[in-house]
Design a protein around this motif. Structure first.
Motif, PDB file in Angstrom:
ATOM      1  N   ASP A 276       0.845  -1.198   0.000  1.00  0.00           N
ATOM      2  CA  ASP A 276       0.000   0.000   0.000  1.00  0.00           C
ATOM      3  C   ASP A 276       0.876   1.242   0.000  1.00  0.00           C
ATOM      4  OD1 ASP A 276      -2.319  -1.481   0.150  1.00  0.00           O
ATOM      5  OD2 ASP A 276      -2.178  -1.640   2.342  1.00  0.00           O
ATOM      6  N   GLN A 281       2.870   9.273   1.068  1.00  0.00           N
ATOM      7  CA  GLN A 281       2.711   9.187  -0.393  1.00  0.00           C
ATOM      8  C   GLN A 281       1.292   9.578  -0.812  1.00  0.00           C
ATOM      9  OE1 GLN A 281       4.146   5.121  -0.694  1.00  0.00           O
ATOM     10  NE2 GLN A 281       5.871   5.740  -1.995  1.00  0.00           N
ATOM     11  N   GLY A 307      15.022   6.502  -0.031  1.00  0.00           N
ATOM     12  CA  GLY A 307      14.208   5.339   0.284  1.00  0.00           C
ATOM     13  C   GLY A 307      12.787   5.647   0.694  1.00  0.00           C
ATOM     14  N   LYS A 310      10.004   8.122  -3.559  1.00  0.00           N
ATOM     15  CA  LYS A 310       9.689   9.217  -4.478  1.00  0.00           C
ATOM     16  C   LYS A 310       9.413   8.719  -5.887  1.00  0.00           C
ATOM     17  CE  LYS A 310      13.511  11.352  -3.545  1.00  0.00           C
ATOM     18  NZ  LYS A 310      13.950  10.496  -2.436  1.00  0.00           N
ATOM     19  N   THR A 311      10.131   7.663  -6.285  1.00  0.00           N
ATOM     20  CA  THR A 311       9.978   7.179  -7.656  1.00  0.00           C
ATOM     21  C   THR A 311       8.519   6.848  -7.957  1.00  0.00           C
ATOM     22  OG1 THR A 311      12.134   6.188  -7.379  1.00  0.00           O
ATOM     23  CG2 THR A 311      10.919   5.586  -9.358  1.00  0.00           C
ATOM     24  N   ARG A 459      10.960  -0.810   7.531  1.00  0.00           N
ATOM     25  CA  ARG A 459      12.362  -0.431   7.357  1.00  0.00           C
ATOM     26  C   ARG A 459      13.053  -0.363   8.703  1.00  0.00           C
ATOM     27  NH1 ARG A 459      12.580   2.413   2.493  1.00  0.00           N
ATOM     28  NH2 ARG A 459      11.732   0.939   0.996  1.00  0.00           N
ATOM     29  N   ASP A 562      18.303   0.800  -6.573  1.00  0.00           N
ATOM     30  CA  ASP A 562      17.282   0.226  -5.706  1.00  0.00           C
ATOM     31  C   ASP A 562      17.269  -1.300  -5.797  1.00  0.00           C
ATOM     32  OD1 ASP A 562      15.096   0.124  -3.980  1.00  0.00           O
ATOM     33  OD2 ASP A 562      13.703   0.089  -5.677  1.00  0.00           O
TER      34      ASP A 562
HETATM   35  P1  ADP Z   1      13.690   7.248  -3.204  1.00  0.00           P
HETATM   36  O1  ADP Z   1      12.759   8.150  -2.508  1.00  0.00           O
HETATM   37  O2  ADP Z   1      15.032   7.179  -2.550  1.00  0.00           O
HETATM   38  O3  ADP Z   1      13.782   7.524  -4.677  1.00  0.00           O
HETATM   39  P2  ADP Z   1      12.528   4.820  -4.068  1.00  0.00           P
HETATM   40  O4  ADP Z   1      11.458   5.466  -4.845  1.00  0.00           O
HETATM   41  O5  ADP Z   1      13.685   4.259  -4.811  1.00  0.00           O
HETATM   42  O6  ADP Z   1      13.082   5.813  -2.991  1.00  0.00           O
HETATM   43  O7  ADP Z   1      11.856   3.715  -3.147  1.00  0.00           O
HETATM   44  C1  ADP Z   1      12.622   2.883  -2.331  1.00  0.00           C
HETATM   45  C2  ADP Z   1      12.020   1.492  -2.262  1.00  0.00           C
HETATM   46  O8  ADP Z   1      10.805   1.519  -1.528  1.00  0.00           O
HETATM   47  C3  ADP Z   1      11.690   0.903  -3.607  1.00  0.00           C
HETATM   48  O9  ADP Z   1      12.091  -0.445  -3.581  1.00  0.00           O
HETATM   49  C4  ADP Z   1      10.195   1.011  -3.694  1.00  0.00           C
HETATM   50  O10 ADP Z   1       9.641   0.010  -4.506  1.00  0.00           O
HETATM   51  C5  ADP Z   1       9.793   0.862  -2.266  1.00  0.00           C
HETATM   52  N1  ADP Z   1       8.527   1.484  -1.902  1.00  0.00           N
HETATM   53  C6  ADP Z   1       8.037   2.642  -2.378  1.00  0.00           C
HETATM   54  N2  ADP Z   1       6.850   2.920  -1.806  1.00  0.00           N
HETATM   55  C7  ADP Z   1       6.598   1.928  -0.925  1.00  0.00           C
HETATM   56  C8  ADP Z   1       5.523   1.633  -0.022  1.00  0.00           C
HETATM   57  N3  ADP Z   1       4.479   2.431   0.081  1.00  0.00           N
HETATM   58  N4  ADP Z   1       5.598   0.511   0.709  1.00  0.00           N
HETATM   59  C9  ADP Z   1       6.659  -0.308   0.600  1.00  0.00           C
HETATM   60  N5  ADP Z   1       7.685  -0.106  -0.231  1.00  0.00           N
HETATM   61  C10 ADP Z   1       7.668   0.996  -0.994  1.00  0.00           C
END
Ligand code: ADP
Ligand code: MG
Length: 705
Positions: A276, A281, A307, A310-311, A459, A562
């Motif tokens: 979720d 987010q 982590g 943001k992506t 985490r 990642d």
């Molecule tokens: P950053 O903000 O550093 O760009 P990422 O977008 O790379 O972070 O996300 C880090 C990791 O967390 C990725 O493996 C992503 O798939 C995972 N992720 C993102 N949103 C969630 C969520 N809501 N719950 C669990 N994992 C998530």
């Protein structure tokens, strides 16, 4: 009657309108940016000598930086041994004793500078060499013998920035005090305070003419500080008014793109995710949705620690643009990161029928031409790329949204350039480098800000340790342990631009050593920036697929990588990395459910600053805290690397010291522009002209690293 009423000198007049300034001095002053009387009044002392805090010579502590006041007793060249080096010795005295000041070089003109009886201030470190002595002190002659001008001997004495040329023209601190006094006397009646009275009172700020007087002739240190605070406020305020105007103009302009519908694709995407969204987010998506829905241009900064996910926010936003018939572009700073984002996006969007393509620098001609065609005719809906995206020959068919990842790696200009590829597309900039609030208010002050302040669940903080090179063997045993438990590891070597080749060699050699030595039997791969794209991509893919145990790498992996199964980050020569960079590197691990580790290996002997950096890394995990410490250690000038990305130059205000003042200036500036549209133009105009010299317009282009 005030005789000044009769004079007709205005602040805007050239300095040579003042008595005592001829063409020669005017020319020298112009070389330091002082052309008008106003410039002169804004020539701010670099520091003050507060006589109430000056120690008598008999009480000077040894080995510490001090400032001393004394009268010249005697001076001259001395030579000890027959062939010994000549030195110039100046002896100062006060009621309590004597102090020798010694110069070994630059002595030729010294004889001419001083006269017995001059009052002199010297600064430096006191040593004991028979008697108390300072070698090569910084010095200022405050007044000559017999000079009874109170201007130079008040309780608080300002010292001005000067140089040899200025000094030759008589413009040492004394000279400056004299002409600034003349300038103030001449134009005092003509000084108009552009700052609205209400703002001045609310902020407990001195009136301008008082401040300009007190900054040069304070009767106490407190008064000098109050003056500085007012002038610093002006500087920050004018900058914030400008940002508020940009913001206002954007808000008032309905000429952007509206993305009215949220169709099925977004819902499908959410369904397909194995988790979720975090509350953060969801909140950020609501903010972005609201921006995108309405026809004015979005200009939003998304801040979130490494982590924080943001992506995914970027992907969802891009999907909204696509669903509304537009293209979306994602620009990232490195090819590796572009490739990784391309893979993720491609994997998620393929089944939704959204065409995603990649555009980077090192593509083959035919491949590139096809990409350009698809970008131009709109076949490509999502385009992931590096700064290759802003090249001149790239034309988008229907660009609706621009996302810029790791914004701090780009300059303001590049942000603009991508935005100009479409007709006012919405813009989302993302940064994982937490920016101290003072800096973000300055650099991104015209943007709306969203913050991802929550990590995905589960985490665990990365356990960070600091080891010296002597315990390297133990570290590699730990790498083996982790791999035998099924985890993967990174080992990172620094890459310093000047000696790229050498560092590469170091990484390559270490890779060979590890492979045949302590890590023999494990599946190792070397990754560095000079490899061909396909090669890099293959290695990345293999690491992501778990086919590589240990990735030995230069800092190319710093941003964005990642791989959740990677649970160990070893950083070699960690003392050579900046704090923010170390935090970024650490952010590569701790992305899955496993307990993760970051091992920082350094030399035995480190500078104090390096020790503080490493200490901070082991102490805290909070990216914002790390950023604040980094700012403190490095100062705002170098915070973002060697060159600045759009930081205005501040002459009076100080980013750290004046954080509260900046907040105040921002509140007042935005309130002024927002709440008082009728007087907006005139107020702004007045303020702009009033502080023209302090304008922060000097935005510089920086290259993407
Ligand atoms: P950053 O903000 O550093 O760009 P990422 O977008 O790379 O972070 O996300 C880090 C990791 O967390 C990725 O493996 C992503 O798939 C995972 N992720 C993102 N949103 C969630 C969520 N809501 N719950 C669990 N994992 C998530
Ligand atoms: Mg990222």
């Amino acid at each position: 009657m005030n005789t000044n009423e009769n004079t007709s000198i205005l602040p805007t007049h050239p300095v040579h309108a003042l008595p005592g300034i001829g063409p020669k001095r005017a020319q020298v002053l112009a070389s330091v940016g002082v052309e008008t009387v106003k410039d002169l009044l804004y020539y701010i002392p670099r520091r003050y000598i507060d006589r109430s805090k000056i120690l008598p010579i008999s009480q000077l502590p040894l080995g510490e930086e001090v400032t001393v006041l004394g009268r010249v007793e005697r001076f001259g060249m001395r030579r000890t041994a027959k062939r010994g080096k000549a030195r110039f010795v100046l002896t100062l005295g006060d009621e309590t004793g004597f102090l020798s000041c010694v110069w070994f070089s630059g002595t030729r003109t010294m004889e001419k500078i001083f006269s017995v009886g001059d009052l002199v201030a010297v600064s430096g470190k006191v040593t004991l060499y028979g008697e108390k002595q300072i070698t090569h002190p910084e010095f200022e002659i405050l007044s000559s013998k017999g000079e009874t001008n109170l201007l130079h001997t008040g309780r608080v004495i300002p010292l001005y920035p000067s140089n040899a040329e200025l000094k030759n023209a008589g413009m040492d601190s004394r000279g400056f005090r004299r002409i600034i006094k003349a300038g103030l006397d001449a134009v005092a009646p003509a000084i108009r305070d552009a700052l609205p009275e209400t703002i001045r009172r609310r902020g407990d700020l001195l009136p301008l003419s008082e401040a300009l007087h007190a900054i040069h002739f304070p009767s106490s240190s407190d008064e000098g500080e109050a003056a500085r605070r007012r002038l610093a406020f002006d500087e920050l305020f004018s900058m914030q008014v400008r940002l508020a105007q940009q913001w206002q103009r954007r808000i008032a302009d309905p000429d952007g793109i509206a993305f009215p519908c949220v169709g099925e694709s977004l819902a499908k995407l959410l369904q397909r995710l194995p988790f979720d969204l975090t509350e953060a987010q969801k909140r950020v998506m609501r903010e972005i949705r609201a921006d995108m829905k309405c026809p004015r241009q979005m200009n939003r900064l998304l801040q979130g620690d490494v982590g924080s996910g943001k992506t995914l926010v970027a992907l969802m936003s891009m999907l909204i643009a696509v669903e509304n018939g537009h293209q979306a572009a994602l620009m990232v700073p490195t090819e590796i990161l572009a490739e990784q984002h391309f893979l993720t996006t491609h994997r998620l969007f393929e089944e939704l029928g959204v065409r995603v393509i990649l555009l980077v620098g090192g593509m083959k001609k035919a491949q590139r031409e096809l990409a350009l065609k698809e970008i131009a005719d709109g076949t490509a809906r999502i385009i992931v790329g590096t700064h290759a995206l802003i090249q001149e020959d790239i034309a988008f068919g229907r660009l609706g949204l621009v996302v810029i990842d790791e914004q701090h790696r780009f300059g303001v200009i590049q942000r603009k350039m991508l935005g100009e590829k479409g007709r006012k597309p919405d813009v989302l900039v993302m940064t994982a480098t937490p920016i101290p609030r003072t800096l973000s208010l300055t650099m991104y002050g015209d943007l709306d800000v969203s913050i991802l302040d929550e990590m995905p669940p589960g985490r665990k903080p990365v356990r960070t340790v600091w080891r010296t090179s002597s315990s390297r063997d133990g570290v590699f045993r730990f790498v083996r342990d982790q791999v035998s438990e099924g985890r993967q590891a990174y080992i990172v070597y620094p890459l310093v631009e000047e000696s790229e080749k050498m560092d590469l060699k170091a990484a390559a050699e270490s890779y060979e050593e590890l492979r045949h030595g302590p890590l023999t039997g494990l599946r190792l791969k070397l990754l560095h920036g000079r490899m061909k794209n396909e090669e890099k991509e293959d290695i990345m893919r293999a690491f992501q697929a778990g086919e590589v145990d240990v990735l030995v790498s230069t800092t190319v992996i710093e941003v964005g990588m990642d791989v959740p199964n990677a649970a160990l980050m070893v950083v070699e020569h960690a003392e050579r990395f900046g704090l923010t960079q170390l935090h970024q590197l650490r952010g590569r691990v701790g992305r899955g459910d496993h307990l993760s580790y970051c091992v920082l290996i350094t030399d035995e002997h480190l500078s104090d600053e390096a020790k503080m950096r490493l200490g901070a890394m082991t102490r805290t995990h909070d990216g914002f805290q790390i950023a604040e410490i980094d700012l403190e250690l490095r100062g705002p000038g170098t915070f973002f690397g060697t060159k600045q990305s759009g930081m205005p130059e501040l002459r009076i205000a100080d980013m750290q010291q004046d954080a509260a003042l900046l907040e105040l200036a921002r509140r007042e500036a935005f309130a002024l522009i927002r709440d008082d549209p009728s007087s907006r133009e005139s107020a702004h105009q007045r303020i702009r002209t009033a502080f023209a010299k302090n304008s922060p317009d000097r935005m510089r282009l920086i290259e993407v690293r």
